[in-house]
Scaffold this motif. Structure first.
Motif, PDB file in Angstrom:
ATOM      1  N   ARG A  25      55.886  40.090  28.817  1.00 18.53           N
ATOM      2  CA  ARG A  25      55.489  41.453  29.204  1.00 18.53           C
ATOM      3  C   ARG A  25      55.972  41.783  30.622  1.00 18.53           C
ATOM      4  NH1 ARG A  25      49.568  42.432  28.735  1.00 18.53           N
ATOM      5  NH2 ARG A  25      49.284  40.445  29.817  1.00 18.53           N
ATOM      6  N   GLY A  26      57.248  42.138  30.720  1.00 20.79           N
ATOM      7  CA  GLY A  26      57.777  42.597  32.001  1.00 20.79           C
ATOM      8  C   GLY A  26      58.040  41.493  33.005  1.00 20.79           C
ATOM      9  N   VAL A  27      58.723  40.443  32.582  1.00 18.06           N
ATOM     10  CA  VAL A  27      59.000  39.298  33.458  1.00 18.06           C
ATOM     11  C   VAL A  27      60.297  39.531  34.247  1.00 18.06           C
ATOM     12  CG1 VAL A  27      59.795  36.891  33.433  1.00 18.06           C
ATOM     13  CG2 VAL A  27      57.728  37.551  32.188  1.00 18.06           C
ATOM     14  N   SER A  28      60.229  39.290  35.554  1.00 15.19           N
ATOM     15  CA  SER A  28      61.404  39.392  36.426  1.00 15.19           C
ATOM     16  C   SER A  28      61.463  38.173  37.341  1.00 15.19           C
ATOM     17  CB  SER A  28      61.355  40.665  37.286  1.00 15.19           C
ATOM     18  OG  SER A  28      61.366  41.825  36.488  1.00 15.19           O
ATOM     19  N   PHE A  29      62.625  37.563  37.448  1.00 15.36           N
ATOM     20  CA  PHE A  29      62.823  36.462  38.387  1.00 15.36           C
ATOM     21  C   PHE A  29      64.315  36.211  38.550  1.00 15.36           C
ATOM     22  CE2 PHE A  29      62.626  34.425  34.228  1.00 15.36           C
ATOM     23  CZ  PHE A  29      63.636  33.467  34.265  1.00 15.36           C
ATOM     24  N   VAL A 217      55.447  17.135  37.352  1.00 18.15           N
ATOM     25  CA  VAL A 217      56.897  17.183  37.153  1.00 18.15           C
ATOM     26  C   VAL A 217      57.522  18.192  38.107  1.00 18.15           C
ATOM     27  CG1 VAL A 217      58.708  17.877  35.530  1.00 18.15           C
ATOM     28  CG2 VAL A 217      56.817  16.418  34.763  1.00 18.15           C
ATOM     29  N   VAL A 218      56.849  19.323  38.287  1.00 15.37           N
ATOM     30  CA  VAL A 218      57.350  20.385  39.156  1.00 15.37           C
ATOM     31  C   VAL A 218      57.513  19.882  40.588  1.00 15.37           C
ATOM     32  CG1 VAL A 218      56.766  22.607  40.195  1.00 15.37           C
ATOM     33  CG2 VAL A 218      56.396  22.235  37.753  1.00 15.37           C
ATOM     34  N   ALA A 219      56.494  19.193  41.090  1.00 17.72           N
ATOM     35  CA  ALA A 219      56.522  18.707  42.467  1.00 17.72           C
ATOM     36  C   ALA A 219      57.665  17.737  42.690  1.00 17.72           C
ATOM     37  CB  ALA A 219      55.186  18.047  42.810  1.00 17.72           C
ATOM     38  N   ASN A 220      58.080  17.056  41.619  1.00 15.12           N
ATOM     39  CA  ASN A 220      59.101  16.023  41.721  1.00 15.12           C
ATOM     40  C   ASN A 220      60.512  16.584  41.846  1.00 15.12           C
ATOM     41  OD1 ASN A 220      61.061  13.928  40.836  1.00 15.12           O
ATOM     42  ND2 ASN A 220      59.231  12.709  40.446  1.00 15.12           N
ATOM     43  N   ILE A 221      60.763  17.747  41.238  1.00 11.15           N
ATOM     44  CA  ILE A 221      62.156  18.183  41.090  1.00 11.15           C
ATOM     45  C   ILE A 221      62.447  19.608  41.553  1.00 11.15           C
ATOM     46  CG2 ILE A 221      61.809  18.935  38.686  1.00 11.15           C
ATOM     47  CD1 ILE A 221      64.638  17.902  38.079  1.00 11.15           C
ATOM     48  N   ALA A 222      61.479  20.531  41.486  1.00 11.71           N
ATOM     49  CA  ALA A 222      61.766  21.951  41.706  1.00 11.71           C
ATOM     50  C   ALA A 222      61.689  22.363  43.173  1.00 11.71           C
ATOM     51  CB  ALA A 222      60.812  22.809  40.877  1.00 11.71           C
ATOM     52  N   GLN A 223      62.388  23.440  43.485  1.00 15.38           N
ATOM     53  CA  GLN A 223      62.246  24.076  44.799  1.00 15.38           C
ATOM     54  C   GLN A 223      61.329  25.301  44.747  1.00 15.38           C
ATOM     55  OE1 GLN A 223      66.225  23.807  44.293  1.00 15.38           O
ATOM     56  NE2 GLN A 223      65.631  21.687  44.661  1.00 15.38           N
ATOM     57  N   ARG A 224      61.347  25.994  43.582  1.00  8.70           N
ATOM     58  CA  ARG A 224      60.514  27.189  43.438  1.00  8.70           C
ATOM     59  C   ARG A 224      59.776  27.152  42.123  1.00  8.70           C
ATOM     60  NH1 ARG A 224      62.169  32.257  42.647  1.00  8.70           N
ATOM     61  NH2 ARG A 224      64.324  31.606  42.388  1.00  8.70           N
ATOM     62  N   VAL A 225      58.597  27.810  42.087  1.00  8.77           N
ATOM     63  CA  VAL A 225      57.730  27.767  40.915  1.00  8.77           C
ATOM     64  C   VAL A 225      57.357  29.181  40.481  1.00  8.77           C
ATOM     65  CG1 VAL A 225      55.606  26.824  39.932  1.00  8.77           C
ATOM     66  CG2 VAL A 225      56.725  25.638  41.828  1.00  8.77           C
ATOM     67  N   LEU A 226      57.415  29.416  39.164  1.00  8.04           N
ATOM     68  CA  LEU A 226      56.918  30.659  38.565  1.00  8.04           C
ATOM     69  C   LEU A 226      55.729  30.292  37.682  1.00  8.04           C
ATOM     70  CD1 LEU A 226      60.385  31.998  37.303  1.00  8.04           C
ATOM     71  CD2 LEU A 226      59.362  32.360  39.560  1.00  8.04           C
ATOM     72  N   ILE A 233      54.383  36.766  34.879  1.00 11.65           N
ATOM     73  CA  ILE A 233      54.397  35.882  36.040  1.00 11.65           C
ATOM     74  C   ILE A 233      53.288  36.353  36.978  1.00 11.65           C
ATOM     75  CG2 ILE A 233      55.699  35.097  38.055  1.00 11.65           C
ATOM     76  CD1 ILE A 233      58.231  35.386  36.358  1.00 11.65           C
ATOM     77  N   VAL A 234      52.268  35.512  37.151  1.00  7.77           N
ATOM     78  CA  VAL A 234      51.110  35.912  37.958  1.00  7.77           C
ATOM     79  C   VAL A 234      51.217  35.428  39.401  1.00  7.77           C
ATOM     80  CG1 VAL A 234      49.575  36.063  35.969  1.00  7.77           C
ATOM     81  CG2 VAL A 234      49.756  33.895  37.214  1.00  7.77           C
ATOM     82  N   GLU A 235      52.046  34.399  39.633  1.00 10.33           N
ATOM     83  CA  GLU A 235      52.287  33.934  41.001  1.00 10.33           C
ATOM     84  C   GLU A 235      53.639  33.234  41.045  1.00 10.33           C
ATOM     85  OE1 GLU A 235      50.067  31.620  44.705  1.00 10.33           O
ATOM     86  OE2 GLU A 235      49.162  31.541  42.701  1.00 10.33           O
ATOM     87  N   SER A 236      54.335  33.406  42.155  1.00 14.15           N
ATOM     88  CA  SER A 236      55.619  32.722  42.339  1.00 14.15           C
ATOM     89  C   SER A 236      55.798  32.388  43.807  1.00 14.15           C
ATOM     90  CB  SER A 236      56.781  33.600  41.848  1.00 14.15           C
ATOM     91  OG  SER A 236      56.854  34.804  42.598  1.00 14.15           O
ATOM     92  N   GLY A 237      56.499  31.298  44.055  1.00 11.08           N
ATOM     93  CA  GLY A 237      56.736  30.892  45.433  1.00 11.08           C
ATOM     94  C   GLY A 237      57.393  29.534  45.491  1.00 11.08           C
ATOM     95  N   SER A 238      57.617  29.057  46.699  1.00  8.87           N
ATOM     96  CA  SER A 238      58.196  27.734  46.865  1.00  8.87           C
ATOM     97  C   SER A 238      57.188  26.682  46.418  1.00  8.87           C
ATOM     98  CB  SER A 238      58.565  27.501  48.330  1.00  8.87           C
ATOM     99  OG  SER A 238      57.393  27.420  49.139  1.00  8.87           O
TER     100      SER A 238
END
Length: 338
Positions: A25-29, A217-226, A233-238
């Protein structure tokens, strides 16, 4: 152009005999070149549907998409199935979550890895098989010459996942989509697969979109999180912002659900109360309101605005409004301070 992928106001609906399910429903990234971005959330929140939309794998008979998906400035939603077949593998690689069902049990592993070279590059089967052996070696499969002649059932779960990674990387894609790449693997093998992905990403300079429900898993590899919930998408950031300064109650719930080293033996795992929103009849207000301990009247009736805490940290929640009660949160407790 810094971004390899830009998704703008993506909406996906599925026609069912019960009605229309508003899955996204209206996702942008966006995903920058050489960046690893993770989409996290519970099952059914729209993570895999987003990935399948990018790849053009949603069923044509009952799925409706709108918005735009720009891969290197080309709108994938406007392409034909033939054009998308050219892009899959060459520009976008995909690692599916179940290595056993994703591999053909009647073909050797080497033949399956080699297939991409034959189909897309038109080289001979013999040359393609040699390239497949090189790829199997690259992803850390021992004795690749011998293992290439074996079948998927002769491989462990971790080794089958390495085969899928080899297949996804065969044509050196610019973007790799990994859908729950460590699901059903034990912790040691999970770590090995993640280390492999990080190493390959650094060597090839590709971008990665990681789909997962596992924040570890996210903490291990990603730079940004959606953070996705109910197709939004209710929150996004590094990674640093999401883990150290999360702002959405749903993100708090996901973080609280993680097992912790200081948990007492025999203690209960934390969980988010309630059930996900019914997307056959999407709510008019915040979809998380029925499960949120801080729900206000406006949450139930009006979609929240998007608030920016920094250039990259964005939250869709009425608690960010200056008129809302001040909420503080830590791993140890939640406290509502009027």
């Amino acid at each position: 152009m810094n971004n390899i992928l830009e998704v703008n106001q993506l909406r996906v609906a599925f026609h069912t005999k019960y009605g229309q399910v508003q899955a996204i429903r209206g996702v942008s990234f966006h995903i920058a070149r050489k960046e690893v971005v993770a989409i996290v959330g519970e099952s059914g929140c729209g993570k895999s549907a987003t990935a399948q939309s990018i790849l053009g794998l949603l069923p044509k008979r009952n799925a409706v998409r709108s918005g735009s998906i720009l891969l290197e400035e080309e709108n994938l939603l406007s392409l034909s199935e033939k054009q998308m077949k050219e892009i899959r593998g060459s520009k976008i690689g995909m690692i599916f979550q179940d290595p056993m069902t994703s591999l053909n049990p009647t073909m050797t592993v080497g033949e399956q890895v080699a297939e991409a070279f034959v189909v897309h590059l038109g080289i001979s089967a013999k040359k393609a098989f040699h390239k497949a052996i090189e790829l199997l070696h690259l992803v850390g499969i021992p004795s690749p010459e011998a293992r290439a002649k074996q079948y998927p059932h002769q491989f462990s779960g971790g080794m089958r996942q390495r085969v899928l990674i080899a297949m996804a990387l065969a044509l050196e894609p610019h973007l790799l989509i990994a859908d729950e790449p460590t699901t059903a693997l034990d912790v040691t093998v999970q770590s090995q697969i993640l280390d492999l992905l990080k190493d390959l990403q650094r060597k090839s300079d590709m971008s990665i979109l990681l789909i997962t429900h596992d924040l570890g898993v996210v903490a291990n590899i990603a730079q940004r999180v959606l953070v996705m919930y109910a197709g939004e998408i209710v929150e996004s950031g590094s990674v640093e912002e999401i883990f150290a300064r999360p702002q959405h109650p749903y993100t708090w719930g996901l973080l609280e659900s993680l097992p912790r080293m200081d948990d007492k033996k025999g203690g209960k795992l934390r969980s988010i109360t309630g059930t996900p929103a019914d997307l056959l009849n999407p709510p008019t207000g915040c979809a998380f309101a029925p499960r949120c301990p801080y729900t206000m009247e406006i949450c139930e009736n009006t979609m929240p605005s998007e608030y920016s805490l920094s250039s990259d940290h964005k939250i869709s929640c009425w608690l960010q409004d200056e008129r809302a009660p001040k909420v503080s949160w830590t791993y140890e407790r939640n406290a509502l301070e009027q």
